[in-house]
Design an enzyme around this catalytic site. Structure first.
Site, PDB file in Angstrom:
ATOM      1  N   ASP A 196       0.834  -1.205   0.000  1.00 34.44           N
ATOM      2  CA  ASP A 196       0.000   0.000   0.000  1.00 34.44           C
ATOM      3  C   ASP A 196       0.870   1.257   0.000  1.00 34.44           C
ATOM      4  OD1 ASP A 196      -2.306   1.496   0.022  1.00 34.44           O
ATOM      5  OD2 ASP A 196      -2.615   1.382   2.177  1.00 34.44           O
ATOM      6  N   ASN A 203     -10.469  -2.436  -6.409  1.00 30.54           N
ATOM      7  CA  ASN A 203      -9.616  -1.578  -7.249  1.00 30.54           C
ATOM      8  C   ASN A 203     -10.180  -1.357  -8.656  1.00 30.54           C
ATOM      9  OD1 ASN A 203      -6.422  -2.757  -5.879  1.00 30.54           O
ATOM     10  ND2 ASN A 203      -7.663  -0.974  -5.324  1.00 30.54           N
ATOM     11  N   TRP A 204     -11.125  -2.209  -9.093  1.00 33.78           N
ATOM     12  CA  TRP A 204     -11.764  -1.994 -10.399  1.00 33.78           C
ATOM     13  C   TRP A 204     -12.492  -0.645 -10.419  1.00 33.78           C
ATOM     14  CZ3 TRP A 204      -9.990  -4.789 -14.142  1.00 33.78           C
ATOM     15  CH2 TRP A 204      -9.681  -6.131 -13.970  1.00 33.78           C
ATOM     16  N   GLY A 207       0.334   5.399  -4.455  1.00 32.88           N
ATOM     17  CA  GLY A 207      -0.221   6.682  -4.881  1.00 32.88           C
ATOM     18  C   GLY A 207       0.322   7.821  -4.034  1.00 32.88           C
TER      19      GLY A 207
HETATM   20  C1  FPP Z   1      -1.632   0.143  -3.450  1.00 31.59           C
HETATM   21  O1  FPP Z   1      -1.203   1.493  -3.477  1.00 31.59           O
HETATM   22  C2  FPP Z   1      -1.085  -0.607  -4.570  1.00 31.59           C
HETATM   23  C3  FPP Z   1      -1.813  -1.164  -5.582  1.00 31.59           C
HETATM   24  C4  FPP Z   1      -3.268  -1.061  -5.670  1.00 31.59           C
HETATM   25  C5  FPP Z   1      -1.173  -1.868  -6.697  1.00 31.59           C
HETATM   26  C6  FPP Z   1       0.039  -2.676  -6.380  1.00 31.59           C
HETATM   27  C7  FPP Z   1       0.823  -2.850  -7.615  1.00 31.59           C
HETATM   28  C8  FPP Z   1       2.159  -2.825  -7.721  1.00 31.59           C
HETATM   29  C9  FPP Z   1       3.062  -2.719  -6.597  1.00 31.59           C
HETATM   30  C10 FPP Z   1       2.812  -2.878  -9.052  1.00 31.59           C
HETATM   31  C11 FPP Z   1       2.694  -4.119  -9.827  1.00 31.59           C
HETATM   32  C12 FPP Z   1       2.693  -5.366  -9.050  1.00 31.59           C
HETATM   33  C13 FPP Z   1       2.986  -6.565  -9.544  1.00 31.59           C
HETATM   34  C14 FPP Z   1       2.802  -7.749  -8.704  1.00 31.59           C
HETATM   35  C15 FPP Z   1       3.502  -6.742 -10.903  1.00 31.59           C
HETATM   36  P1  FPP Z   1      -2.314   2.610  -3.608  1.00 31.59           P
HETATM   37  O2  FPP Z   1      -2.442   2.957  -5.060  1.00 31.59           O
HETATM   38  O3  FPP Z   1      -3.577   2.165  -2.966  1.00 31.59           O
HETATM   39  O4  FPP Z   1      -1.645   3.763  -2.823  1.00 31.59           O
HETATM   40  P2  FPP Z   1      -2.393   4.920  -1.995  1.00 31.59           P
HETATM   41  O5  FPP Z   1      -3.079   4.250  -0.843  1.00 31.59           O
HETATM   42  O6  FPP Z   1      -1.274   5.785  -1.564  1.00 31.59           O
HETATM   43  O7  FPP Z   1      -3.331   5.596  -2.942  1.00 31.59           O
END
Ligand code: FPP
Length: 255
Positions: free
Chosen positions: A27, A75-76, A30
């Site tokens: 997490d 997440n979709w 972003g």
């Molecule tokens: C959460 O951060 C992360 C994700 C929803 C995606 C995770 C994906 C990766 C690390 C890259 C690709 C992974 C693989 C296995 C190839 P967030 O976007 O929710 O962050 P935030 O809470 O700060 O908005």
């Protein structure tokens, strides 16, 4: 942290008491990107390095199962641009990493509603799983389009079908039979669950499987997570007393 510190952290780990299964809620991509004045997708791209570091360090230590929450059912609902970028990144990462996974004897596995992934992603993922299926050093599971409530409901539906068609009697339903219908069938439950970014939530992840997991919340955003952060989490886990409902005294007597 410098290299010497990293080595000393790693050396402190008791290799006889490693968790058999570590699960990670990655997490903070972003927020990490935002703090650098960059678009969110840059955070996801940078998170791939942390995925590599976590997989490498878990395999080097001898942890047999590592599960990463890469994309949740929820997440979709993110903006279409971000979902598309994440799917592209996933495809690219799988393409780039299959050779390394094979070189390191790591099996790729996936849990979640894989039917809901774009066709190309699903096909490439299934091919990568097949191409690495003989590897037995570590199983790296990606949770994709996964949520625990989805998983539990689909298990309940399968069970209802089994009862309906007479292959199972309601009175014979027990934990083992239910576990066999979950997407994690055959895997040990995670003993250590790590979440990065300072949030203290489980967010619909492996709710059945983490019944007795030790929880570890790291303040770091996922793109900053490095090998030494995994070592720290494992060292913390090794200091915990895992009682499984028993008393401390009962555990001491057993020793
Ligand atoms: C959460 O951060 C992360 C994700 C929803 C995606 C995770 C994906 C990766 C690390 C890259 C690709 C992974 C693989 C296995 C190839 P967030 O976007 O929710 O962050 P935030 O809470 O700060 O908005």
């Amino acid at each position: 942290m410098d290299a010497d510190n990293t080595i000393s952290l790693k050396e402190k780990i008791d290799l006889e008491r490693l968790p058999k299964h570590v699960a990670i809620i990655m997490d903070g991509n972003g927020r990490w990107a935002k703090s650098k004045g960059k678009p969110r997708v840059f955070g996801h791209q940078s998170g791939v390095t942390s995925v590599r570091e976590a997989a490498e360090s878990a395999a080097e230590l001898g942890i047999p199962y590592l599960t990463l929450y890469a994309f949740s059912t929820e997440n979709w609902n993110r903006p279409r641009f971000e979902v598309t970028a994440l799917m592209r990144l996933l495809l690219q990462t799988i393409n780039d990493e299959v050779v390394t996974l094979n070189k390191n004897n790591i099996r790729l596995n996936a849990i979640g509603d894989l039917e809901s992934l774009p066709k190309l992603n699903r096909e490439r993922l299934l091919r990568a799983m097949d191409e690495t299926s003989k590897n037995d050093r570590m199983t790296l599971t990606l949770a994709l389009s996964y949520s625990s409530r989805w998983e539990i409901v689909q298990a309940a539906r399968k069970l209802a079908e089994l009862v309906e068609n007479g292959s199972c009697k309601a009175k014979d339903v027990d934990q083992a039979c239910f576990e066999g219908l979950l997407t994690t069938k055959g895997m040990p439950d995670p003993e250590l669950l790590i979440r990065t970014s300072g949030e203290s939530r489980i967010s619909n992840f492996m709710l059945w499987q983490i019944a007795y997991a030790e929880l570890y919340f790291s303040q770091k955003f996922w793109p900053d997570f490095r090998k030494e952060d995994l070592y720290e989490a494992i060292l913390d886990y090794q200091c915990r007393e895992r009682r499984f409902g028993k008393t401390s005294e009962q555990l001491t007597k057993k020793k």
